[in-house]
Design an enzyme around this catalytic site. Structure first.
Site, PDB file in Angstrom:
ATOM      1  N   GLY A   1      18.162 110.293  51.309  1.00 15.94           N
ATOM      2  CA  GLY A   1      17.952 108.992  51.363  1.00 15.94           C
ATOM      3  C   GLY A   1      18.993 107.895  51.355  1.00 15.94           C
ATOM      4  O   GLY A   1      20.754 108.563  51.770  1.00 15.94           O
ATOM      5  N   VAL A   2      19.050 106.856  51.486  1.00 15.73           N
ATOM      6  CA  VAL A   2      20.198 105.744  51.662  1.00 15.73           C
ATOM      7  C   VAL A   2      21.037 106.024  50.715  1.00 15.73           C
ATOM      8  O   VAL A   2      21.979 105.581  50.642  1.00 15.73           O
ATOM      9  CB  VAL A   2      19.000 104.626  52.249  1.00 15.73           C
ATOM     10  CG1 VAL A   2      18.257 103.718  50.922  1.00 15.73           C
ATOM     11  CG2 VAL A   2      20.487 103.250  52.396  1.00 15.73           C
TER      12      VAL A   2
ATOM     13  N   CYS B   1      14.631 116.307  35.215  1.00 16.31           N
ATOM     14  CA  CYS B   1      15.280 117.149  36.423  1.00 16.31           C
ATOM     15  C   CYS B   1      15.993 116.420  36.138  1.00 16.31           C
ATOM     16  O   CYS B   1      17.207 117.283  36.501  1.00 16.31           O
ATOM     17  CB  CYS B   1      14.264 115.877  37.458  1.00 16.31           C
ATOM     18  SG  CYS B   1      14.932 116.385  38.722  1.00 16.31           S
TER      19      CYS B   1
ATOM     20  N   CYS C   1       9.074 113.316  40.720  1.00 20.86           N
ATOM     21  CA  CYS C   1      10.546 113.297  40.784  1.00 20.86           C
ATOM     22  C   CYS C   1      10.479 114.984  41.901  1.00 20.86           C
ATOM     23  O   CYS C   1      10.036 115.920  41.114  1.00 20.86           O
ATOM     24  CB  CYS C   1      10.916 113.468  39.940  1.00 20.86           C
ATOM     25  SG  CYS C   1      13.296 114.381  39.589  1.00 20.86           S
TER      26      CYS C   1
ATOM     27  N   SER D   1      21.721 108.431  47.973  1.00 18.47           N
ATOM     28  CA  SER D   1      23.183 108.830  48.291  1.00 18.47           C
ATOM     29  C   SER D   1      24.288 109.531  49.795  1.00 18.47           C
ATOM     30  O   SER D   1      25.128 109.330  49.445  1.00 18.47           O
ATOM     31  CB  SER D   1      22.490 110.685  47.802  1.00 18.47           C
ATOM     32  OG  SER D   1      21.450 110.569  49.071  1.00 18.47           O
TER      33      SER D   1
END
Length: 367
Positions: A11-12, A108, A200, A14
């Protein structure tokens, strides 16, 4: 040069975390976690991606590969499918079976992202661990992001102080627009990728159908708590949460009925008329399995009973090391199974699981 292992999700957030750390002169290594396998986990009914050529997890991995190539950083991959099932998904199912409303994202973080992931990162020689969370760690304390709209400290509240050692959140002071602008300036295709939603690491699912893969549903009566009349039939208590109005499938004027309680013993769903009915409001909750990140133990602080809620002034009564009674002023739809997270202004002190909800010292929800 210090070595930082970044949890790369594809994703953007990380991706930009990795960019910022590289710009700061760190040696950056990416580590991708695979935590869900639809075929192994029998994720068939209610899965909108079954007909896709490639599953969402593999698409995310491919995105992470592309980003790491662009940034010229190595990417490793680790499989936690079994561990996610054992530590997160079984908790999720058990809470639903007990009539409660779980929060798998919190678990999580505790058991996967900031436990198993950290152990793998250390094998890679990590001096620091980083993720794309919107939060701030300072002097081993957890604080809200300055971007309150994106702040994720709520989901990090069950971490221990030791889990936050050597952890950095590069996006703690950033807006989402700025993050996307940085990704775009680096030519990353993920700059406009949609944020992940749903459960999640599992993603968006048709919830009622999804649960049919794992839990048998048992129909029962829907009872108006004021009149004691049967007003309909529920399809299984696990599908409903306190304060819910939509999805009850009650005709006529009954569309103004809200879920106010459950009886697991008698398999009854209780409803009441109007969103401001007295059964939805409480002034006290028993919080169990409390985790403190901070050494502070205030008697007066703020709390949240759900992620998007504004901070609520509250008083804490310490029952023992694991349980706290939280007192507050007439709050709506405080729900067993959800997390109560404690704050002292911007500092996240920790949190615990809502066990009982009370009004005038009387237990509500009939669980």
């Amino acid at each position: 040069m210090k070595k930082v292992v970044v949890g790369m999700s594809g994703g953007v957030d990380s991706s930009v975390a990795a960019i910022l750390l590289k710009e700061q002169g760190y040696e950056v290594i990416g580590l991708f976690m695979r935590n869900w396998d639809s075929m192994v986990n029998n994720d068939i009914i209610g899965n909108p991606t079954n007909g896709n050529d490639i599953c969402p997890q593999e698409r995310d991995y491919n995105d992470a590969v592309d980003v790491c190539k662009k940034l010229d950083i190595p990417l490793h991959r680790v499989d936690f499918v079994k561990e996610y099932w054992d530590y997160v998904f079984m908790y999720f199912l058990d809470e639903l079976k007990n009539g409660r409303t779980p929060n798998p994202d919190v678990m999580c973080n505790k058991f996967i992202k900031f436990d198993l992931f950290i152990k793998e990162a250390k094998k890679l020689g990590a001096d620091l661990i980083a993720t794309g969370h919107y939060a701030i760690v300072k002097n081993n304390k957890l604080y809200k992001s300055t971007n309150i709209d994106k702040d994720q400290s709520y989901f990090l509240s069950y971490l221990t102080k030791s889990q936050l050692e050597n952890v950095v959140f590069p996006l703690g002071n950033m807006t989402k627009d700025k993050v996307r602008d940085i990704a775009k300036s680096y030519g990353l295709n993920v700059y406009n990728k949609k944020d992940s939603t749903g459960i999640c690491f599992i993603g968006e699912r048709k919830f009622k159908k999804f649960l049919q893969n794992y839990l048998p549903s048992k129909k029962g009566k829907i009872i108006d708590i004021d009149t004691n009349n049967v007003v309909g039939e529920h399809i299984g208590l696990m599908y409903y949460t306190i304060g819910q109005r939509k999805g009850l499938q009650l005709g006529g004027n009954n569309d103004k009925l809200f879920v106010v309680g459950k009886s697991i013993k008698d398999n009854i769903l209780y409803v009441a008329l109007g969103e401001n009915n007295k059964y939805l409001y409480s002034d006290e909750a028993l919080i169990e399995k409390v985790n403190f990140i901070s050494t502070s133990r205030p008697t007066n602080c703020q709390c949240k009973f759900r992620y998007r809620q504004i901070d609520i002034e509250c008083q804490l009564e310490y029952v023992n090391d694991n349980d706290i009674i939280v007192k507050y002023n007439n709050i709506k739809a405080v729900t067993p199974g959800q997390f109560c997270v404690f704050y002292l202004h911007d500092e996240c002190l920790g949190g615990g699981i809502i066990k009982e909800v009370r009004k005038n010292h009387h237990k509500l929800w009939y669980l």
